[in-house]
Design an enzyme around this catalytic site. Structure first.
Site, mmCIF file in Angstrom:
data_model
loop_
_atom_site.group_PDB
_atom_site.id
_atom_site.type_symbol
_atom_site.label_atom_id
_atom_site.label_comp_id
_atom_site.label_asym_id
_atom_site.label_seq_id
_atom_site.Cartn_x
_atom_site.Cartn_y
_atom_site.Cartn_z
ATOM 1 N N LYS A 54 14.560 25.705 -64.982
ATOM 2 C CA LYS A 54 15.768 26.523 -64.829
ATOM 3 C C LYS A 54 16.697 26.347 -66.023
ATOM 4 O O LYS A 54 17.256 27.328 -66.546
ATOM 5 C CB LYS A 54 16.483 26.142 -63.528
ATOM 6 C CG LYS A 54 15.733 26.540 -62.272
ATOM 7 C CD LYS A 54 16.310 25.882 -61.022
ATOM 8 C CE LYS A 54 15.467 26.211 -59.798
ATOM 9 N NZ LYS A 54 15.919 25.512 -58.581
ATOM 10 N N GLN A 98 20.175 21.166 -56.438
ATOM 11 C CA GLN A 98 18.727 21.223 -56.257
ATOM 12 C C GLN A 98 18.327 20.590 -54.925
ATOM 13 O O GLN A 98 18.699 19.459 -54.624
ATOM 14 C CB GLN A 98 18.013 20.511 -57.407
ATOM 15 C CG GLN A 98 16.497 20.529 -57.310
ATOM 16 C CD GLN A 98 15.920 21.924 -57.425
ATOM 17 O OE1 GLN A 98 16.413 22.755 -58.176
ATOM 18 N NE2 GLN A 98 14.844 22.185 -56.692
ATOM 19 N N ASP A 121 22.920 30.210 -55.554
ATOM 20 C CA ASP A 121 21.765 30.139 -54.645
ATOM 21 C C ASP A 121 22.001 30.954 -53.375
ATOM 22 O O ASP A 121 21.076 31.140 -52.579
ATOM 23 C CB ASP A 121 21.477 28.682 -54.262
ATOM 24 C CG ASP A 121 20.197 28.149 -54.891
ATOM 25 O OD1 ASP A 121 19.425 28.960 -55.440
ATOM 26 O OD2 ASP A 121 19.963 26.937 -54.834
#
Length: 282
Positions: A54, A98, A121
């Site tokens: 990422k 994460q 997200d």
């Protein structure tokens, strides 16, 4: 029937190129690059690989990198303090915590510390509420990638029956809502669905997001259906999905491979979300 491939690798490259152009324009206009903060807790090897990928792709797209790596035993208050600092930092457009976190950490409460406008997200309660109302906001990356793949292939959604296999807050539940907003007729199946094959055989589109390797076989898919495989599993023979690819591809009209299908789209949509957040459109 030989299924056509929904090529996520190719489409993701196109999305990243578009994001790079828009990020350059944004930086030129504002004097500040969009910024993505990644927060990694612990030393899970897979998480390290995902975050590194990422960060690399964000940098290539002209997005500033703000990375924080905390040790696994770090107390939740320390993780919360990092998230709060990033939430207040004007250089940071988007924040990604994460997952999964090390055992014993309350990921739900930590995610809630991320402002909805920086929730790239799309996992906070506020983001979920905006999605449920079809209001503007940042959407979860993997479901967004699934929709983008279907759109790129010219697969119409209005009126189509879509069976989403899996009801997680990461993929299945938000994807079902996004499909409903596109006027699809949606059935959500899960681990307690009786006679799963009877449900999925009725669908024009089957999305496998149950997290069970090889769950969807030829008996689950009617001739000519579109099949999207969200699953990813490491096996001795390499990566595999929730779909038995070879036998299902013989019946489907379109299918995503693993790897190279939905996976690349997830990161591409993360970058697009970061730019959207920077522009204040989240």
């Amino acid at each position: 029937m030989n299924a056509q491939i929904l090529d996520g690798k190719r489409l993701a490259a196109e999305v990243r190129a578009q994001t790079r152009e828009k990020a350059a324009a944004f930086t030129g206009r504002t004097g500040t690059a969009p910024g993505l903060a990644t927060v990694l807790v612990g030393d899970d090897p897979a998480s390290h690989v995902y975050v590194a990928s990422k960060r690399k792709m964000a940098a290539a797209a002209g997005i500033a990198d703000f990375h924080h790596h905390l040790p696994g035993p770090a107390p939740e208050r320390e993780i919360a303090a990092v998230l709060d600092d990033l939430a207040a930092d004007p250089r940071v457009s988007g924040i990604l915590l994460q997952l999964p976190l090390p055992a014993g950490k309350d990921s739900a409460s930590l995610i809630e510390r991320i402002p909805a406008g920086k929730d790239v997200d799309g996992l906070t309660t506020t983001s979920a509420g905006l999605l449920s109302r079809a209001a503007p906001g940042l959407r979860p990356c993997t479901p967004s990638g699934v929709i983008a793949l279907l759109d790129a292939a010219g697969i119409d959604l209005p009126g189509k029956h879509v069976a989403v296999v899996g009801r997680s807050q990461l993929v299945g539940a938000p994807l079902a809502q996004m499909l409903l907003h596109r006027n699809a007729t949606v059935t959500v199946a899960h681990s307690r669905t009786a006679d799963l094959a009877a449900v999925t055989r009725e669908a024009d589109i089957v999305v496998a997001a149950a997290g069970r390797e090889g769950l969807i076989t030829a008996k689950h898919v009617r001739e000519g259906a579109v099949v999207v495989d969200v699953g990813i599993h490491r096996t001795p023979d390499g990566l595999a999905g929730d779909v038995q690819f070879d036998e299902v591809a013989a019946r489907a009209s379109w299918i995503t491979p693993v790897p190279g299908g939905v996976g690349p789209m997830t990161i591409a949509m993360l970058l697009a979300n970061t730019l959207q957040a920077a522009a204040g459109l989240g």
